[in-house]
Design an enzyme around this catalytic site. Structure first.
Site, PDB file in Angstrom:
ATOM      1  N   TRP A  75      25.201  37.470  44.078  1.00  0.00           N
ATOM      2  CA  TRP A  75      25.799  38.455  43.196  1.00  0.00           C
ATOM      3  C   TRP A  75      24.626  39.093  42.466  1.00  0.00           C
ATOM      4  O   TRP A  75      23.993  38.480  41.633  1.00  0.00           O
ATOM      5  CB  TRP A  75      26.770  37.802  42.225  1.00  0.00           C
ATOM      6  CG  TRP A  75      27.604  38.830  41.569  1.00  0.00           C
ATOM      7  CD1 TRP A  75      28.731  39.405  42.069  1.00  0.00           C
ATOM      8  CD2 TRP A  75      27.363  39.432  40.309  1.00  0.00           C
ATOM      9  NE1 TRP A  75      29.205  40.342  41.200  1.00  0.00           N
ATOM     10  CE2 TRP A  75      28.389  40.379  40.111  1.00  0.00           C
ATOM     11  CE3 TRP A  75      26.393  39.288  39.326  1.00  0.00           C
ATOM     12  CZ2 TRP A  75      28.471  41.167  38.978  1.00  0.00           C
ATOM     13  CZ3 TRP A  75      26.466  40.072  38.198  1.00  0.00           C
ATOM     14  CH2 TRP A  75      27.502  40.999  38.035  1.00  0.00           C
ATOM     15  N   ASN A  99      20.254  30.399  41.838  1.00  0.00           N
ATOM     16  CA  ASN A  99      21.369  30.920  41.044  1.00  0.00           C
ATOM     17  C   ASN A  99      20.918  30.893  39.586  1.00  0.00           C
ATOM     18  O   ASN A  99      20.436  29.870  39.118  1.00  0.00           O
ATOM     19  CB  ASN A  99      22.609  30.037  41.245  1.00  0.00           C
ATOM     20  CG  ASN A  99      23.674  30.262  40.177  1.00  0.00           C
ATOM     21  OD1 ASN A  99      24.333  29.336  39.747  1.00  0.00           O
ATOM     22  ND2 ASN A  99      23.825  31.485  39.745  1.00  0.00           N
ATOM     23  N   LYS A 483      45.823  41.685  26.146  1.00  0.00           N
ATOM     24  CA  LYS A 483      45.781  40.513  27.053  1.00  0.00           C
ATOM     25  C   LYS A 483      47.178  39.927  27.203  1.00  0.00           C
ATOM     26  O   LYS A 483      47.635  39.647  28.299  1.00  0.00           O
ATOM     27  CB  LYS A 483      44.879  39.415  26.479  1.00  0.00           C
ATOM     28  CG  LYS A 483      43.407  39.405  26.695  1.00  0.00           C
ATOM     29  CD  LYS A 483      42.872  39.404  28.058  1.00  0.00           C
ATOM     30  CE  LYS A 483      42.952  40.746  28.685  1.00  0.00           C
ATOM     31  NZ  LYS A 483      41.803  41.554  28.837  1.00  0.00           N
ATOM     32  N   GLU A 486      49.716  42.400  29.059  1.00  0.00           N
ATOM     33  CA  GLU A 486      49.440  42.750  30.458  1.00  0.00           C
ATOM     34  C   GLU A 486      49.687  41.596  31.415  1.00  0.00           C
ATOM     35  O   GLU A 486      50.073  41.814  32.554  1.00  0.00           O
ATOM     36  CB  GLU A 486      48.041  43.350  30.655  1.00  0.00           C
ATOM     37  CG  GLU A 486      46.877  42.420  30.482  1.00  0.00           C
ATOM     38  CD  GLU A 486      45.518  43.084  30.754  1.00  0.00           C
ATOM     39  OE1 GLU A 486      45.458  44.109  31.436  1.00  0.00           O
ATOM     40  OE2 GLU A 486      44.518  42.548  30.259  1.00  0.00           O
ATOM     41  N   HIS A 502      54.295  50.798   7.447  1.00  0.00           N
ATOM     42  CA  HIS A 502      54.662  52.209   7.567  1.00  0.00           C
ATOM     43  C   HIS A 502      55.541  52.467   8.787  1.00  0.00           C
ATOM     44  O   HIS A 502      55.528  53.561   9.342  1.00  0.00           O
ATOM     45  CB  HIS A 502      53.402  53.079   7.622  1.00  0.00           C
ATOM     46  CG  HIS A 502      52.609  53.000   6.352  1.00  0.00           C
ATOM     47  ND1 HIS A 502      53.077  53.456   5.146  1.00  0.00           N
ATOM     48  CD2 HIS A 502      51.390  52.476   6.094  1.00  0.00           C
ATOM     49  CE1 HIS A 502      52.182  53.236   4.208  1.00  0.00           C
ATOM     50  NE2 HIS A 502      51.136  52.634   4.754  1.00  0.00           N
ATOM     51  N   LYS A 601      42.408  45.820  39.171  1.00  0.00           N
ATOM     52  CA  LYS A 601      41.166  45.450  38.479  1.00  0.00           C
ATOM     53  C   LYS A 601      40.266  46.671  38.310  1.00  0.00           C
ATOM     54  O   LYS A 601      39.674  46.878  37.262  1.00  0.00           O
ATOM     55  CB  LYS A 601      40.455  44.388  39.327  1.00  0.00           C
ATOM     56  CG  LYS A 601      39.151  43.908  38.762  1.00  0.00           C
ATOM     57  CD  LYS A 601      39.385  42.784  37.803  1.00  0.00           C
ATOM     58  CE  LYS A 601      38.151  42.324  37.083  1.00  0.00           C
ATOM     59  NZ  LYS A 601      38.490  41.900  35.714  1.00  0.00           N
TER      60      LYS A 601
HETATM   61  C1  G6P Z   1      41.770  48.514  34.397  1.00  0.00           C
HETATM   62  C2  G6P Z   1      41.793  47.015  34.183  1.00  0.00           C
HETATM   63  C3  G6P Z   1      41.361  46.676  32.748  1.00  0.00           C
HETATM   64  C4  G6P Z   1      39.999  47.276  32.462  1.00  0.00           C
HETATM   65  C5  G6P Z   1      39.998  48.781  32.704  1.00  0.00           C
HETATM   66  C6  G6P Z   1      38.606  49.361  32.654  1.00  0.00           C
HETATM   67  O1  G6P Z   1      42.791  49.124  33.705  1.00  0.00           O
HETATM   68  O2  G6P Z   1      43.089  46.497  34.429  1.00  0.00           O
HETATM   69  O3  G6P Z   1      41.283  45.260  32.585  1.00  0.00           O
HETATM   70  O4  G6P Z   1      39.641  47.019  31.138  1.00  0.00           O
HETATM   71  O5  G6P Z   1      40.507  49.069  34.009  1.00  0.00           O
HETATM   72  O6  G6P Z   1      37.884  48.844  33.731  1.00  0.00           O
HETATM   73  P1  G6P Z   1      36.314  48.828  33.803  1.00  0.00           P
HETATM   74  O7  G6P Z   1      36.005  48.261  35.151  1.00  0.00           O
HETATM   75  O8  G6P Z   1      35.870  50.248  33.678  1.00  0.00           O
HETATM   76  O9  G6P Z   1      35.819  47.988  32.684  1.00  0.00           O
END
Ligand code: G6P
Length: 606
Positions: A75, A99, A483, A486, A502, A601
């Site tokens: 990675w 690593n 969090k 979602e 308010h 993601k």
């Molecule tokens: C999507 C994901 C979020 C993330 C956002 C921005 O909506 O579900 O978890 O924060 O994208 O993604 P990035 O890769 O730009 O941080």
């Protein structure tokens, strides 16, 4: 973050290494490689891309034949994903996989180059190979490893071969995971147990800096001075094979929450290797002339930006705006000389953030990016990049990337404040010290899991919940609330605590969970008053505060006390239990934690 594996005594080392690497692919898959002792010496095979690409290459070239070897799945951190940057790396008699992150690679590379070394790759790992070769005299591998370790700063797990020593495989670690597995007439090194689970019954966990020496006859552990390490008991490998890629956790999200001490260290360590004046110097050599900052991002990355705004404004006194990337693009933003746009993105591919970056560049505004994925579009197109170094994040709901983004924005704030002298040197040093402690502080917070689990059980049937806080605590609430909703589908809203009355307070009915985040001393009383207002309407109140701020009256139903740290750092510390709370609630409600419905993601559409 990468995965490493090594074996000795196996019938067909190459096939076994590939099998192990596949189980480690969750740790990265930018490239992979193996090195095997054959009757003609060490043969190295490596290839950019997933392990399948390496397998194809091996199928075409023929698998190296031998019983001792090492393997790696990468990675990328230092250097783009490519064949050349793929591990193993060799120098002279040394071939190794790594690593971790060598924090002083730049200085070591310069030093070695002055002595005539020629580097083939851009990796920090190749520096370790050169260093080991420099210290190696035949017959004395342990001395070479010990001498190299003295010079290496940062984190590492290394599996090492010496070309004139075909009977042995060496392993050593510092702050990166490495296990030594015992099979039947075969012995292994690996980043985690599942990688070699089907070949071993027991395994050892070497201590930092102990040198593991593996041969067909067995395993021994030496201290750097060459004396035997204290005896250790082997552990039984009783993991289920299913849990393999998740490192034994039921979900990636939980694994990623739990590895935050390690990932924060990876993000912070290299940036703090040269004292407070050297923070992020490599990535941002010149930060003078910045008059205004615009942080542009989406989702959680935008919430990280909200914390960053607070840190930069309060410490460095630079006006900072946080912009939703999809809005920024169409609002014809006013950009002028002295502005810097900071794009924050885990994936580096979010279409809205990328479009915002391009717009800023079109208008001639310098763009810095805080990105996780090396070589991603945002990383490539930005003028300057700060990588998170947290390894691949698999769960859709971000956790470890978010905390690293916040930590890096905090570091940037400290650097800017230090250079502009908007804080005293002592204060900058204090904050710097606290940043270095942050991984351990987060480890402490992760010890409170049982209480949070019970709380999630209790609140699982609720339809709505609220998060309230002020200042930077409000930013924590936005992320905590996101969090929860979602992944658990429990409707949740984050409110600036003073704003609740308010309007939204009308939604509070007996039993509604309200989380009040109050880690800022100056705002404690105000937030407490707002929490009480909700409590008087029947809310089930959870107060999240620091030990030293614990109120004397127990108006709340539940309390979570966080360690006392510099206020600037509290958002990183406070979000961790909220991530875990969201996780537990989602599990309680039977949700697909790692892949919540309708979400992705990496969102590469506008
Ligand atoms: C999507 C994901 C979020 C993330 C956002 C921005 O909506 O579900 O978890 O924060 O994208 O993604 P990035 O890769 O730009 O941080």
């Amino acid at each position: 973050m990468c995965g490493i594996v090594g074996c000795v005594g196996a019938e067909n080392a190459a096939a076994l290494l590939i099998e192990g690497l596949k189980k480690l692919e969750y740790r990265g898959y930018d490239s992979s490689g193996i090195a095997v002792f054959t009757k003609d010496g060490i043969r190295v095979e490596k290839k950019q891309g997933r392990i399948a690409a390496l397998e194809e290459k091996l199928a075409a070239d023929g698998y190296p034949k031998g019983t001792l070897g090492i393997g790696h799945t990468r990675w990328a951190t230092h250097g783009v994903p490519s064949d050349v940057n793929a591990h193993p790396h060799s120098c002279g008699r040394v071939t190794l996989v790594h690593n971790g992150i060598i924090e002083n690679d730049y200085e070591l590379r310069e030093e070695l180059e002055r002595e005539g070394a020629v580097f083939l790759s851009e990796t920090d790992t190749e520096v370790a190979a050169h260093l080991l070769d420099r210290f190696y005299t035949p017959g004395h591998p342990v001395e070479a490893i010990a001498a190299a370790m003295k010079r290496l700063r940062g984190t590492f797990a290394l599996a090492i071969l010496f070309s004139d020593d075909p009977e042995h495989l060496y392993g050593v670690r510092k702050d990166s995971p490495l296990i030594v597995g015992i099979g039947e007439g075969e012995y292994f090194l690996a980043s985690d147990v599942p990688a070699i689970l089907n070949r071993i019954g027991r395994y050892y966990l070497p201590e930092d800096r102990e040198i593991a020496v593996l041969s067909r006859k067995g395993v021994s552990f030496l201290l750097p001075d060459g004396t035997p390490a204290p005896e250790k008991e082997p552990l039984t490998a009783d993991w289920s094979v299913d849990a393999a890629e998740k490192g034994g956790y039921p979900h990636f999200m939980l694994k990623e929450i739990m590895e935050q001490p390690e990932t924060l260290r990876a993000a912070i360590g290299p940036r703090c290797a040269h004292g407070v004046g050297g923070i992020l110097k490599k990535e941002l050599p010149d930060v003078s002339g910045v008059e205004r900052i615009l942080i542009v991002a989406c989702g959680s990355a935008m919430h990280a930006g909200m914390v960053g705004k607070h840190a930069i404004e309060s410490l460095a006194r630079i006006p900072t705006e946080v912009c939703i990337a999809s809005e920024f693009r169409y609002q014809n933003p006013i950009l002028k000389k002295g502005d810097v746009v900071i794009v924050v993105s885990q994936s580096g591919e979010t279409a809205d953030s990328l479009a915002a970056l391009r717009l800023a560049k079109e208008k001639g505004t310098p763009v810095w990016a805080i990105v996780n994925v090396v070589g991603s579009s945002i990383a490539r197109e930005a003028d300057r990049v700060i990588y998170l170094y947290v390894g691949p994040e698999i769960a859709v709901a971000t956790t470890k990337a978010y905390t690293a983004q916040v930590a890096l924005l905090d570091l940037l704030a400290i650097r800017l404040a230090y250079e502009r002298k908007t804080v005293t040197e002592e204060r900058a040093e204090r904050l710097f010290g606290a940043m270095n402690r942050l991984p351990e502080t987060v480890r402490l917070v992760l010890g409170q899991t049982e209480r949070i689990r019970n709380l999630a059980k209790f609140n699982r049937e609720a339809e709505h919940s609220f998060f309230i806080g002020r200042g930077q605590d409000y930013a924590v609430c936005c992320e905590g609330s996101l969090k929860l909703k979602e992944i658990s589908y429990q409707h949740s809203e984050a409110y600036a605590a003073g704003e609740l009355k308010h309007g939204t307070i009308s939604l509070i009915t007996p039993g509604t969970p309200v989380v009040a985040v109050a880690t800022t001393a100056a705002l404690l009383e105000k937030t407490v008053s707002n929490a009480k207002e909700a409590g008087s309407r029947g809310a089930r109140l959870l107060l999240l505060t620091r030990k030293s701020l614990k109120p004397r009256d127990t108006f709340y139903r539940d309390l979570l006390l966080l360690p006392d740290e510099e206020e600037l750092l509290m958002p990183v510390i406070a979000i961790v239990p909220l991530q875990y709370y969201a996780y537990c609630t989602a599990v309680e409600r039977g949700c697909d934690v790692d892949k919540p419905r309708n979400l992705a993601k990496s969102v590469t559409v506008e």
